[in-house]
Design an enzyme around this catalytic site. Structure first.
Site, PDB file in Angstrom:
ATOM      1  CB  SER A  12     -50.720  32.849   6.375  1.00 48.87           C
ATOM      2  OG  SER A  12     -49.652  33.237   7.207  1.00 48.87           O
ATOM      3  N   GLY A 181     -46.926  37.623  13.758  1.00 45.78           N
ATOM      4  CA  GLY A 181     -45.769  37.086  13.054  1.00 45.78           C
ATOM      5  C   GLY A 181     -45.097  35.953  13.783  1.00 45.78           C
TER       6      GLY A 181
HETATM    7  N1  LIG Z   1     -42.183  38.930   9.870  1.00 43.47           N
HETATM    8  C1  LIG Z   1     -43.417  38.199   9.935  1.00 43.47           C
HETATM    9  C2  LIG Z   1     -44.088  38.317   8.580  1.00 43.47           C
HETATM   10  C3  LIG Z   1     -45.505  37.780   8.610  1.00 43.47           C
HETATM   11  C4  LIG Z   1     -46.247  38.098   7.324  1.00 43.47           C
HETATM   12  O1  LIG Z   1     -45.726  38.747   6.410  1.00 43.47           O
HETATM   13  N2  LIG Z   1     -47.479  37.634   7.283  1.00 43.47           N
HETATM   14  C5  LIG Z   1     -48.343  37.955   6.177  1.00 43.47           C
HETATM   15  C6  LIG Z   1     -49.281  36.808   5.880  1.00 43.47           C
HETATM   16  S1  LIG Z   1     -48.357  35.366   5.392  1.00 43.47           S
HETATM   17  C7  LIG Z   1     -49.135  39.174   6.592  1.00 43.47           C
HETATM   18  O2  LIG Z   1     -50.037  39.074   7.384  1.00 43.47           O
HETATM   19  N3  LIG Z   1     -48.739  40.347   6.102  1.00 43.47           N
HETATM   20  C8  LIG Z   1     -49.365  41.570   6.477  1.00 43.47           C
HETATM   21  C9  LIG Z   1     -48.385  42.706   6.478  1.00 43.47           C
HETATM   22  O3  LIG Z   1     -47.251  42.537   5.990  1.00 43.47           O
HETATM   23  O4  LIG Z   1     -48.772  43.772   6.988  1.00 43.47           O
HETATM   24  C10 LIG Z   1     -43.139  36.738  10.327  1.00 43.47           C
HETATM   25  O5  LIG Z   1     -41.978  36.311  10.427  1.00 43.47           O
HETATM   26  O6  LIG Z   1     -44.092  36.007  10.577  1.00 43.47           O
END
Ligand SMILES: N[C@@H](CCC(=O)N[C@@H](CS)C(=O)NCC(=O)O)C(=O)O
Length: 194
Positions: A12, A181
């Protein structure tokens, strides 16, 4: 002293971004970080969620967003040419490192290897180098990650995160409160200081 449970998968990139900030955040808040790798694929499955990049427009946006965050933090970032990589063994090795007080050093090194140095952390050679780099006996560590006891610890942490409501990564808990996040780190800091 408060603790932030930092659940992450090395696959991730947003967890990498969070990992670059958490040590300074924890120092400001007088808190500790528990490095708790989990299997994001299993978390997605249990939550009925999926990789955001499966939606093409979201995927294209994410590349830009990740670069923006890395520039904002002033940290190196290069989207891994090994993605999606099998990060299970690297994550088991966090537990081996933890037993020698090296969970943070190993986790940070593995995150950098994957998301800044474009190294393949699925390969035993890279894992051995990373283990050696933080002062572990590489051969013993590679053997330990194949043992049922270490495998069970990764499974148990994954199950715990699912039970506590995780649906993506990074998933950070302060007590019962979930923060999802890298863009929610200010809330994590508030919770640790509160
Ligand atoms: N806006 C969040 C995005 C985090 C994200 O997209 N994480 C991914 C894994 S790298 C996830 O778990 N996505 C699940 C989703 O979008 O529901 C940040 O800045 O961390």
């Amino acid at each position: 002293m408060k603790t932030v449970d930092f659940f992450f998968d090395f696959s991730s990139p947003y967890s990498y971004l969070a990992a670059t900030q958490l040590p300074a955040l924890a120092a400001r808040a007088g808190a500790t970080i528990a490095y708790r790798p989990f299997v994001l694929f299993a978390v997605f499955k249990a939550a009925g969620n999926d990789m955001p990049a499966k939606i093409p427009t979201k995927g294209a946006y994410l590349f830009k967003d990740l670069d923006r965050w890395a520039r904002h933090y002033g940290v190196p970032f290069r989207f891994s040419s090994h993605f999606p990589s099998n990060t299970i063994k690297a994550m088991r090795m966090v537990h081996v490192a933890a037993d020698q007080g090296k969970a943070e050093a190993f986790s940070q090194a593995a995150f950098r290897a994957m998301w800044a140095e474009d190294r393949d952390i699925a390969s035993p050679e890279t894992l051995a180098e990373l283990a050696r780099g933080v002062g572990l006996d590489a051969e013993a560590a590679l053997a330990a990650i194949e043992t049922p006891a270490i495998k069970d610890r990764l499974r148990a942490d994954t199950d715990e995160a699912i039970t506590r409501g995780a649906f993506g990564a990074p998933a950070m808990f302060v007590g019962d409160e979930l923060f999802w996040g890298n863009d929610r780190l200010h809330f994590v800091e508030e919770a640790l200081k509160g």
